[in-house]
Enzyme design. Structure first.
Site, PDB file in Angstrom:
ATOM      1  N   THR A 269       0.837  -1.193   0.000  1.00  0.00           N
ATOM      2  CA  THR A 269       0.000   0.000   0.000  1.00  0.00           C
ATOM      3  C   THR A 269       0.878   1.251   0.000  1.00  0.00           C
ATOM      4  O   THR A 269       1.808   1.360   0.789  1.00  0.00           O
ATOM      5  CB  THR A 269      -0.918   0.007   1.229  1.00  0.00           C
ATOM      6  OG1 THR A 269      -1.725  -1.169   1.210  1.00  0.00           O
ATOM      7  CG2 THR A 269      -1.807   1.230   1.235  1.00  0.00           C
TER       8      THR A 269
ATOM      9  N   CYS B 284      -5.279  -8.218   4.795  1.00  0.00           N
ATOM     10  CA  CYS B 284      -5.108  -6.807   5.147  1.00  0.00           C
ATOM     11  C   CYS B 284      -5.636  -6.562   6.554  1.00  0.00           C
ATOM     12  O   CYS B 284      -6.805  -6.834   6.841  1.00  0.00           O
ATOM     13  CB  CYS B 284      -5.835  -5.914   4.149  1.00  0.00           C
ATOM     14  SG  CYS B 284      -5.650  -4.149   4.504  1.00  0.00           S
TER      15      CYS B 284
ATOM     16  N   LYS C 172      -3.860 -14.293  -0.842  1.00  0.00           N
ATOM     17  CA  LYS C 172      -2.842 -13.964   0.158  1.00  0.00           C
ATOM     18  C   LYS C 172      -3.519 -13.932   1.522  1.00  0.00           C
ATOM     19  O   LYS C 172      -4.505 -13.221   1.708  1.00  0.00           O
ATOM     20  CB  LYS C 172      -2.180 -12.620  -0.138  1.00  0.00           C
ATOM     21  CG  LYS C 172      -1.004 -12.280   0.773  1.00  0.00           C
ATOM     22  CD  LYS C 172      -0.273 -11.035   0.282  1.00  0.00           C
ATOM     23  CE  LYS C 172       0.996 -10.784   1.094  1.00  0.00           C
ATOM     24  NZ  LYS C 172       0.711 -10.282   2.456  1.00  0.00           N
TER      25      LYS C 172
ATOM     26  N   GLY D  12       7.349 -12.644   5.036  1.00  0.00           N
ATOM     27  CA  GLY D  12       7.597 -12.113   6.366  1.00  0.00           C
ATOM     28  C   GLY D  12       9.061 -11.965   6.712  1.00  0.00           C
ATOM     29  O   GLY D  12       9.792 -12.951   6.780  1.00  0.00           O
ATOM     30  N   ASP D  13       9.515 -10.727   6.909  1.00  0.00           N
ATOM     31  CA  ASP D  13      10.840 -10.410   7.456  1.00  0.00           C
ATOM     32  C   ASP D  13      12.007 -10.882   6.598  1.00  0.00           C
ATOM     33  O   ASP D  13      13.095 -11.135   7.118  1.00  0.00           O
ATOM     34  CB  ASP D  13      11.004 -10.992   8.864  1.00  0.00           C
ATOM     35  CG  ASP D  13      10.051 -10.376   9.866  1.00  0.00           C
ATOM     36  OD1 ASP D  13       9.465  -9.328   9.547  1.00  0.00           O
ATOM     37  OD2 ASP D  13       9.880 -10.947  10.955  1.00  0.00           O
TER      38      ASP D  13
ATOM     39  N   ARG E  77       8.663  -5.167   3.285  1.00  0.00           N
ATOM     40  CA  ARG E  77       9.404  -4.018   3.824  1.00  0.00           C
ATOM     41  C   ARG E  77      10.886  -4.075   3.473  1.00  0.00           C
ATOM     42  O   ARG E  77      11.522  -3.039   3.257  1.00  0.00           O
ATOM     43  CB  ARG E  77       9.243  -3.971   5.343  1.00  0.00           C
ATOM     44  CG  ARG E  77       7.852  -3.625   5.838  1.00  0.00           C
ATOM     45  CD  ARG E  77       7.789  -3.711   7.350  1.00  0.00           C
ATOM     46  NE  ARG E  77       8.119  -5.049   7.829  1.00  0.00           N
ATOM     47  CZ  ARG E  77       8.587  -5.328   9.047  1.00  0.00           C
ATOM     48  NH1 ARG E  77       8.793  -4.354   9.913  1.00  0.00           N
ATOM     49  NH2 ARG E  77       8.845  -6.574   9.410  1.00  0.00           N
TER      50      ARG E  77
END
Length: 737
Positions: free
Chosen positions: A334, A439, A479, A578-579, A602
């Site tokens: 997003t 989400c 997802k 994840g991570d 991220r």
């Protein structure tokens, strides 16, 4: 806006703004608006290796000091020579950011500005109701003359009632600010594509215009082109309709304004969806009647099977897709996952990309903002890398595959199903349509969409089945998260349902047709407060493998399966998320968790070259100059996507600053005591190996604005930006004015 007319002073190290004063780093060193910043950086050189010497306890490698590492858990292990505070004060200066806020609204149960006692709390978390100012020319230029020669305007549909300028010379002199001098005053869009889609509104227009003199002595201003750079399929310089002025060279999946208008007026028919939804309503009622009877499960299933009616439509045969260790996936992000950012990541090695999540209902209503998210760059419609080492679907054709997929969410089956039919009809370049069932933001969750679907497996299955039926050759994927609550994990049962169908109907309905599932190793309740649970992802990966084998046995024992309901030859791919912050993380998850591929979120925003590291299989210590070059590319790609006029340029600035709000968090590996780096480790106050590296690490958003001005020119006086997720430093800056 702070004045740049300040004396030259050394840049303070990262974190010092909170510890000493609130003056931004770029206010302490003058930065010119040149394409290359005036901060000089020493060439990157291999770090000299110290001679072996007797070590004190404090000087021993961190691997030998596990106790110290445990004490500093959660803090980036920066070498002592780069710290600006004593080691004992490291934890106090570590940056705190809220990645939950970066996803959207508040976390579950978050209170308002006042606590239970009615007292006003300090601002923290997400900056809600952010404003960015209004970006517009002083006087608006009419579209009838915006792309035409001075003496050859198009017909103005407003006629004498038009209140926009029609005089090009007056507009260039009074209606807008002067041309920018960044990039040497040359338009990056024109330099790449041989023409500029912003026309006379371009803030570099002097570089692609000229004045010609006619035989009668009149002088006319005209826009120029470079035919050697124009691709045959590129959009015309003068749009055939003024509404299609948003067509850009190299951008695909641009939906015609007439289609969006027809959607908004409910004039688009959804024949397939209407037929399927009518059948689904009857089937749901039949299932409800049988399951409320007081019978054993086997009897209920038999009664339902006896009265079951086949749906009126069957899914079309799907295009085969592929996920493997050589296809790292960029997550749908997003705000951050915009077209320029995805283009940068593809250039650095991302093999599969997704749009930002769009809401299904606004798509059906023809809203421009959501349809804009569906656009793809030309680099995303090329096939992903394909070098398989294991068993793959023999029918897979890599030449027909592409990188770009779209992600939507919906709270009702009819919205998801009609959205899938609409997307498949009007977007010619789609790899998959992904349904977001994870989400966590309140606005989406409370509407019944996103992660709310994790607690509504029957509704989710109906969505997937319906979407798969009406989406043509485009596969449908999902997802998900581990669950909504930490004490109630639902992903394992949900994965089984997506792979095989509900146990009581799979004998008559077959598999739902989900081509792939991505599992984020967190719950909605957990958000980013804890590390992703890759052990749970590994358990689900093992289940998916068994389900794929079970699907084959079900085909043999129940009935011959319809090939159209079995994407990828009956195999459902499984991707972990994840991570992931390095190639070590990536291959560890592929090899040990046994996922088909890993989705990077991220980690890609903080260091987009993670995909380059995955391809190379090694850490890459990017210099500050190299990292600044990525910022420059983002600026250029933004202008190509959104325009080089006032509106497009500041749209680019806004999203560049969103990017920098993550990008600054990267800690160069040359500054770390040990590897691998951890994404969730917070960096203490530190200085870089040179001034530019220190500047790029600044957590002061005013410095980010100054960095944007290196490539986008001075920000307008009314431009505003607040980071989407605040940290202690941001609070201090606001408190001190």
């Amino acid at each position: 806006m702070e004045s740049q007319e300040t004396a030259k002073r050394p840049i303070e190290p990262n974190g010092a703004v909170a510890a000493q004063d609130a003056e931004p780093a770029t206010k302490r060193v003058k930065l010119d608006d040149a394409p290359v910043p005036q901060i000089q950086e020493e060439p990157s050189q291999p770090q000299p290796q110290p001679q072996p010497q007797p070590q004190t306890e404090d000087e021993k490698p961190t691997e030998q000091r596990q106790d110290d590492r445990d004490k500093r858990r959660g803090i980036a292990p920066i070498k002592k020579e780069y710290l600006v505070v004593p080691p004992s004060q490291v934890a106090k200066t570590a940056e705190v950011v809220d990645d939950d806020a970066a996803e959207g609204r508040t976390a579950p149960g978050a209170e308002g500005a006042a606590g239970k006692d009615g007292k006003k709390k300090r601002p923290k978390g997400q900056n809600k109701e952010r404003e960015f100012g209004i970006f517009a020319d002083a006087q608006r230029l009419c579209n009838s003359v915006a792309w035409t020669p001075e003496f050859s305007p198009r017909h103005c549909k407003h006629g004498e009632r038009c209140n926009a300028l029609h005089d090009i010379r007056k507009y260039l002199k009074e209606g807008r600010r002067p041309d920018l001098n960044v990039f040497g005053g040359k338009c990056p869009v024109w330099e790449t594509h041989g023409k500029c889609s912003s026309g006379w509104r371009c803030l570099f227009v002097e570089s692609h215009m000229k004045e010609i003199e006619h035989e009668d002595g009149r002088k006319e201003l005209v826009l120029t082109e470079d035919p050697t750079k124009i691709k045959p399929e590129a959009a015309p310089l003068v749009p055939p309709e003024e509404e299609s002025m948003d067509a850009r060279a190299g951008v695909y999946n641009v939906v015609a304004p007439a289609v969006k208008l027809a959607l908004s007026r409910k004039k688009i028919q959804h024949e397939k969806s209407d037929q399927y939804l009518k059948w689904m309503a009857k089937d749901s009622e039949l299932a409800r009647i049988h399951y409320h009877k007081q019978k054993d499960d086997d009897d209920v299933a038999k009664d339902y099977a006896a009265q079951y009616v086949e749906p009126p439509l069957k899914p079309s045969e799907k295009r085969r897709i592929y996920f493997g260790r050589e296809t790292p996936v960029l997550a749908p992000l997003t705000t951050q996952g915009n077209l320029p950012f995805r283009r940068l990541c593809v250039e650095l090695g991302a093999e599969i990309t997704y749009s930002e999540m769009a809401l299904g209902l606004p798509l059906l209503q023809g809203q421009k903002a959501d349809w804009t998210l569906m656009r793809a760059h030309e680099s995303e419609i090329t096939p992903p890398r394909y070098t398989p080492t294991g068993i793959v679907d023999p029918a897979y054709d890599n030449s027909k595959d592409l990188k770009f997929g779209v992600q939507i969410t919906a709270h009702a089956p009819w919205i998801a199903i009609k959205s899938a039919e609409t997307l498949a009809r009007y977007l010619p370049h789609l790899r998959v349509i992904d349904l977001n069932c994870g989400c966590p933001i309140d606005m989406v969750y409370k509407s019944g969409a996103g992660s709310a679907l994790l607690d509504a497996p029957s509704k989710l299955e109906r969505m997937i089945r319906g979407m798969n039926t009406v989406s043509g050759e485009v596969p449908v994927t999902a997802k998900i998260r581990m669950g909504v609550r930490d004490n109630h994990l639902t992903a394992q049962k949900l994965v089984e349902r997506l792979a095989l169908g509900a146990p009581d109907i799979r004998a008559v309905s077959g598999a739902p047709g989900c081509a792939a599932v991505t599992l984020h190793g967190r719950t909605r309740q957990q958000r980013y407060t804890k590390a992703a649970d890759w052990s749970y992802i590994a358990e689900c990966a093992a289940l998916v493998k068994s389900f794929n084998e079970k699907a084959d046995s079900l085909q043999d024992t129940i009935r011959e399966a319809d090939e159209r309901s079995l994407p990828n030859g009956g195999r459902m791919y499984f991707v972990g998320n994840g991570d992931c912050y390095s190639h070590v993380d990536y291959f560890n998850h592929v090899d040990n968790a046994k996922v088909d591929s890993v989705m990077v979120g991220r980690g890609a925003i903080i260091k987009p070259w993670i995909f380059e590291e995955i391809s190379a299989g090694q850490y890459l210590d990017k210099s500050a100059t190299e990292r600044l070059a990525y910022v420059e590319k983002f600026a250029k790609y933004g202008m190509e996507a959104w325009g080089s006029d006032e509106l497009g340029l500041n749209y680019t600035r806004r999203f560049l600053l969103e990017f920098l709000s993550f990008f600054h968090r990267y800690v160069p590996i040359g500054l770390l005591e040990y590897l691998p780096p951890a994404m969730n480790d917070r960096p203490p106050a530190y200085k870089g190996r040179n001034e530019l590296e220190t500047l790029l690490a600044s957590k002061n958003y005013l410095d980010w604005i100054k960095i944007s001005e290196m490539f986008l020119g001075p920000a307008p006086p009314n431009f505003k930006f607040q980071p989407k997720h605040k940290s202690n430093a941001y609070e201090n800056i606001e408190a001190e004015g």
